[in-house]
Design a protein around this motif. Structure first.
Motif, PDB file in Angstrom:
ATOM      1  N   ASP A 239       0.837  -1.204   0.000  1.00 47.79           N
ATOM      2  CA  ASP A 239       0.000   0.000   0.000  1.00 47.79           C
ATOM      3  C   ASP A 239       0.873   1.255   0.000  1.00 47.79           C
ATOM      4  OD1 ASP A 239      -2.311  -1.517   0.091  1.00 47.79           O
ATOM      5  OD2 ASP A 239      -2.442  -1.445   2.285  1.00 47.79           O
ATOM      6  N   ILE A 240       1.878   1.232   0.841  1.00 46.21           N
ATOM      7  CA  ILE A 240       2.752   2.390   0.975  1.00 46.21           C
ATOM      8  C   ILE A 240       3.567   2.591  -0.300  1.00 46.21           C
ATOM      9  CG2 ILE A 240       4.731   3.337   2.238  1.00 46.21           C
ATOM     10  CD1 ILE A 240       3.600   1.897   4.723  1.00 46.21           C
ATOM     11  N   ALA A 241       4.068   1.500  -0.866  1.00 46.73           N
ATOM     12  CA  ALA A 241       4.838   1.606  -2.111  1.00 46.73           C
ATOM     13  C   ALA A 241       4.018   2.294  -3.192  1.00 46.73           C
ATOM     14  CB  ALA A 241       5.273   0.218  -2.576  1.00 46.73           C
ATOM     15  N   ARG A 242       2.779   1.846  -3.385  1.00 43.79           N
ATOM     16  CA  ARG A 242       1.929   2.450  -4.408  1.00 43.79           C
ATOM     17  C   ARG A 242       1.583   3.894  -4.072  1.00 43.79           C
ATOM     18  NH1 ARG A 242       0.229  -2.889  -4.217  1.00 43.79           N
ATOM     19  NH2 ARG A 242      -1.252  -2.457  -2.519  1.00 43.79           N
ATOM     20  N   SER A 243       1.471   4.194  -2.795  1.00 43.76           N
ATOM     21  CA  SER A 243       1.107   5.557  -2.372  1.00 43.76           C
ATOM     22  C   SER A 243       2.206   6.571  -2.627  1.00 43.76           C
ATOM     23  CB  SER A 243       0.736   5.558  -0.882  1.00 43.76           C
ATOM     24  OG  SER A 243      -0.385   4.737  -0.640  1.00 43.76           O
ATOM     25  N   VAL A 244       3.450   6.102  -2.786  1.00 49.93           N
ATOM     26  CA  VAL A 244       4.553   7.024  -3.057  1.00 49.93           C
ATOM     27  C   VAL A 244       5.126   6.833  -4.466  1.00 49.93           C
ATOM     28  CG1 VAL A 244       5.170   7.270  -0.628  1.00 49.93           C
ATOM     29  CG2 VAL A 244       6.274   5.484  -1.998  1.00 49.93           C
ATOM     30  N   GLY A 245       4.339   6.189  -5.345  1.00 52.13           N
ATOM     31  CA  GLY A 245       4.717   6.162  -6.754  1.00 52.13           C
ATOM     32  C   GLY A 245       5.442   4.924  -7.247  1.00 52.13           C
ATOM     33  N   TYR A 246       5.474   3.849  -6.444  1.00 51.64           N
ATOM     34  CA  TYR A 246       6.162   2.621  -6.852  1.00 51.64           C
ATOM     35  C   TYR A 246       5.149   1.490  -7.038  1.00 51.64           C
ATOM     36  CZ  TYR A 246      10.699   4.706  -5.748  1.00 51.64           C
ATOM     37  OH  TYR A 246      11.808   5.510  -5.731  1.00 51.64           O
ATOM     38  N   THR A 247       5.081   0.969  -8.247  1.00 50.72           N
ATOM     39  CA  THR A 247       4.192  -0.169  -8.492  1.00 50.72           C
ATOM     40  C   THR A 247       4.857  -1.483  -8.118  1.00 50.72           C
ATOM     41  OG1 THR A 247       4.957  -0.237 -10.795  1.00 50.72           O
ATOM     42  CG2 THR A 247       2.942   1.018 -10.340  1.00 50.72           C
ATOM     43  N   ASP A 248       6.172  -1.498  -7.992  1.00 53.78           N
ATOM     44  CA  ASP A 248       6.933  -2.697  -7.634  1.00 53.78           C
ATOM     45  C   ASP A 248       7.387  -2.587  -6.177  1.00 53.78           C
ATOM     46  OD1 ASP A 248       8.686  -4.785  -7.286  1.00 53.78           O
ATOM     47  OD2 ASP A 248       9.863  -4.398  -9.087  1.00 53.78           O
ATOM     48  N   PRO A 249       6.797  -3.358  -5.261  1.00 56.91           N
ATOM     49  CA  PRO A 249       7.176  -3.284  -3.838  1.00 56.91           C
ATOM     50  C   PRO A 249       8.639  -3.627  -3.593  1.00 56.91           C
ATOM     51  CG  PRO A 249       5.086  -4.424  -4.104  1.00 56.91           C
ATOM     52  CD  PRO A 249       5.656  -4.264  -5.477  1.00 56.91           C
ATOM     53  N   LEU A 250       9.203  -4.526  -4.406  1.00 59.24           N
ATOM     54  CA  LEU A 250      10.603  -4.897  -4.218  1.00 59.24           C
ATOM     55  C   LEU A 250      11.528  -3.735  -4.539  1.00 59.24           C
ATOM     56  CD1 LEU A 250      10.629  -8.544  -5.643  1.00 59.24           C
ATOM     57  CD2 LEU A 250      10.635  -7.818  -3.251  1.00 59.24           C
ATOM     58  N   LEU A 251      11.223  -3.022  -5.627  1.00 57.25           N
ATOM     59  CA  LEU A 251      12.019  -1.849  -5.981  1.00 57.25           C
ATOM     60  C   LEU A 251      11.876  -0.768  -4.911  1.00 57.25           C
ATOM     61  CD1 LEU A 251      13.798  -0.220  -7.903  1.00 57.25           C
ATOM     62  CD2 LEU A 251      11.722   0.458  -9.155  1.00 57.25           C
ATOM     63  N   PHE A 252      10.655  -0.614  -4.412  1.00 52.00           N
ATOM     64  CA  PHE A 252      10.423   0.356  -3.332  1.00 52.00           C
ATOM     65  C   PHE A 252      11.264   0.008  -2.107  1.00 52.00           C
ATOM     66  CE2 PHE A 252       8.058   0.838   0.694  1.00 52.00           C
ATOM     67  CZ  PHE A 252       8.212   2.210   0.854  1.00 52.00           C
ATOM     68  N   SER A 253      11.251  -1.257  -1.703  1.00 48.25           N
ATOM     69  CA  SER A 253      12.006  -1.672  -0.519  1.00 48.25           C
ATOM     70  C   SER A 253      13.495  -1.438  -0.700  1.00 48.25           C
ATOM     71  CB  SER A 253      11.740  -3.154  -0.226  1.00 48.25           C
ATOM     72  OG  SER A 253      10.386  -3.359   0.140  1.00 48.25           O
ATOM     73  N   LYS A 254      13.982  -1.681  -1.911  1.00 42.84           N
ATOM     74  CA  LYS A 254      15.399  -1.463  -2.211  1.00 42.84           C
ATOM     75  C   LYS A 254      15.757   0.011  -2.084  1.00 42.84           C
ATOM     76  CE  LYS A 254      18.777  -2.007  -5.948  1.00 42.84           C
ATOM     77  NZ  LYS A 254      18.989  -2.483  -7.346  1.00 42.84           N
ATOM     78  N   MET A 255      14.907   0.892  -2.649  1.00 45.40           N
ATOM     79  CA  MET A 255      15.178   2.332  -2.593  1.00 45.40           C
ATOM     80  C   MET A 255      15.039   2.846  -1.162  1.00 45.40           C
ATOM     81  SD  MET A 255      16.057   3.027  -5.604  1.00 45.40           S
ATOM     82  CE  MET A 255      16.262   4.754  -5.269  1.00 45.40           C
ATOM     83  N   PHE A 256      14.059   2.313  -0.427  1.00 49.29           N
ATOM     84  CA  PHE A 256      13.858   2.756   0.956  1.00 49.29           C
ATOM     85  C   PHE A 256      15.080   2.425   1.802  1.00 49.29           C
ATOM     86  CE2 PHE A 256      12.371   2.655   5.289  1.00 49.29           C
ATOM     87  CZ  PHE A 256      11.499   3.732   5.356  1.00 49.29           C
ATOM     88  N   LYS A 257      15.596   1.203   1.663  1.00 52.79           N
ATOM     89  CA  LYS A 257      16.766   0.798   2.440  1.00 52.79           C
ATOM     90  C   LYS A 257      17.978   1.633   2.068  1.00 52.79           C
ATOM     91  CE  LYS A 257      19.463  -3.218   3.871  1.00 52.79           C
ATOM     92  NZ  LYS A 257      19.622  -4.691   3.765  1.00 52.79           N
ATOM     93  N   LYS A 258      18.104   1.981   0.785  1.00 55.14           N
ATOM     94  CA  LYS A 258      19.232   2.796   0.326  1.00 55.14           C
ATOM     95  C   LYS A 258      19.196   4.181   0.969  1.00 55.14           C
ATOM     96  CE  LYS A 258      21.370   4.621  -3.895  1.00 55.14           C
ATOM     97  NZ  LYS A 258      21.292   4.680  -5.380  1.00 55.14           N
ATOM     98  N   VAL A 259      18.015   4.743   1.090  1.00 54.00           N
ATOM     99  CA  VAL A 259      17.886   6.106   1.626  1.00 54.00           C
ATOM    100  C   VAL A 259      17.852   6.110   3.149  1.00 54.00           C
ATOM    101  CG1 VAL A 259      16.386   8.142   1.726  1.00 54.00           C
ATOM    102  CG2 VAL A 259      16.730   6.953  -0.455  1.00 54.00           C
ATOM    103  N   LYS A 260      17.103   5.184   3.755  1.00 55.79           N
ATOM    104  CA  LYS A 260      16.869   5.204   5.199  1.00 55.79           C
ATOM    105  C   LYS A 260      17.776   4.253   5.989  1.00 55.79           C
ATOM    106  CE  LYS A 260      13.556   8.245   5.135  1.00 55.79           C
ATOM    107  NZ  LYS A 260      13.737   9.576   5.764  1.00 55.79           N
ATOM    108  N   GLY A 261      18.499   3.379   5.283  1.00 56.73           N
ATOM    109  CA  GLY A 261      19.426   2.493   5.970  1.00 56.73           C
ATOM    110  C   GLY A 261      18.810   1.249   6.558  1.00 56.73           C
ATOM    111  N   ALA A 262      17.523   1.033   6.314  1.00 56.44           N
ATOM    112  CA  ALA A 262      16.828  -0.157   6.805  1.00 56.44           C
ATOM    113  C   ALA A 262      15.677  -0.458   5.872  1.00 56.44           C
ATOM    114  CB  ALA A 262      16.316   0.056   8.227  1.00 56.44           C
ATOM    115  N   SER A 263      15.295  -1.716   5.832  1.00 57.02           N
ATOM    116  CA  SER A 263      14.148  -2.082   5.007  1.00 57.02           C
ATOM    117  C   SER A 263      12.882  -1.490   5.619  1.00 57.02           C
ATOM    118  CB  SER A 263      14.023  -3.601   4.930  1.00 57.02           C
ATOM    119  OG  SER A 263      13.644  -4.117   6.192  1.00 57.02           O
ATOM    120  N   PRO A 264      11.822  -1.350   4.825  1.00 56.36           N
ATOM    121  CA  PRO A 264      10.575  -0.828   5.395  1.00 56.36           C
ATOM    122  C   PRO A 264      10.090  -1.631   6.599  1.00 56.36           C
ATOM    123  CG  PRO A 264      10.453  -0.843   3.007  1.00 56.36           C
ATOM    124  CD  PRO A 264      11.721  -1.547   3.361  1.00 56.36           C
TER     125      PRO A 264
END
Length: 274
Positions: A239-264
């Protein structure tokens, strides 16, 4: 016709305090006096005078005058050809900025509008709004916005933004666009097209002003918004991935960890413990 309105608790940015129309008798006057709100008069026919700050203005059909709060003014209908006018009283945090866009200020209180009879029509619609009950205040506020939009559209051109601040204006437009559209599938080309600049030139301006690329700013903004959403355990990671513009949850999780230092998932767990 005159109607006073109660203080608005819903429309604090802009709200009517009174409105009306009148066929004035010969020599009818008001003042010298002050008001506690903005009062805008528009002349349908006839003529008269308006005095403020020691200056007398002779006005007629298609013109009007602005009375600003706490400023002494005086106005009087002509003895031979007395005016008929309509007026709106209003206040709110947006009142002064909108009037300034229309070129109306304490030092420039005279308006000119002779394109059509829309101001008269809006006043008539305000009077007819008495038939509304639940939505009257919202309808009146909408009509006031429409009336002021006429004056802004027909007002003087705003000064051109100075050259040295142009870059700041473009950067602000980029940031506004991202904040309003981060949940959509947007590209740098979309942003450049909206603003009307070459993509490379816009990217260069943004990087120079913000010390970050537009793409990286967009990603960080999306991840910041996602981090806030993770506090809501009713939302899944998808839900959160789609809410911030990512249709692929895996890609979202990868970008989130890169920016925030931890997986969602781990970020949510850590946040829950603090």
């Amino acid at each position: 016709m005159l109607e006073y309105l109660p203080r608005s608790k819903q429309h604090t940015e802009l709200h009517l305090t009174q409105f009306g129309m009148e066929d004035c008798i010969s020599g009818h006057y008001f003042g010298p006096a002050v008001r506690t709100h903005y009062l805008l008069h528009y002349i349908f026919k006839g003529e008269g005078i308006f005095e403020v700050g020691g200056v007398r203005h002779h006005l007629r059909k298609g013109q009007g005058f602005l009375i600003c709060p706490h400023i002494v003014t005086y106005y009087q209908a002509d003895e031979v050809n007395p005016w008929s006018y309509g007026w709106v009283g209003f206040n709110g945090t947006l009142a002064e900025p909108l009037l300034m866009q229309a070129g109306l200020t304490p030092s420039s209180p005279i308006l000119h509008y002779d394109r059509d009879d829309m101001i008269y029509q809006y006043l008539q619609l305000m009077a007819q709004s008495r038939q509304s009950h639940k939505a009257r205040e919202t309808r009146l506020t909408g009509l006031l916005y429409l009336m002021l939009s006429l004056l802004v559209e027909s007002g003087p051109e705003t000064p051109t933004v100075q050259r040295e601040s142009r870059a700041e204006v473009y950067v602000e437009q980029v940031i506004d666009f991202i904040e309003m559209n981060f949940s959509q599938k947007i590209t740098i080309e979309d942003i450049a097209h909206l603003i009307g600049l070459n993509r490379s030139y816009l990217c260069s301006l943004f990087k120079q002003q913000m010390n970050i690329s537009i793409q990286d700013y967009l990603i960080r903004y999306r991840m910041d918004m996602a981090a806030k959403m993770l506090g809501n355990t009713d939302l899944s990671i998808g839900d959160i991935a789609r809410s911030v513009g990512y249709t692929d949850p895996l890609l979202f999780s990868k970008m989130f960890k890169k920016v925030k230092g931890a997986s969602p998932k781990h970020y949510r767990s850590a946040t829950a413990l603090t």
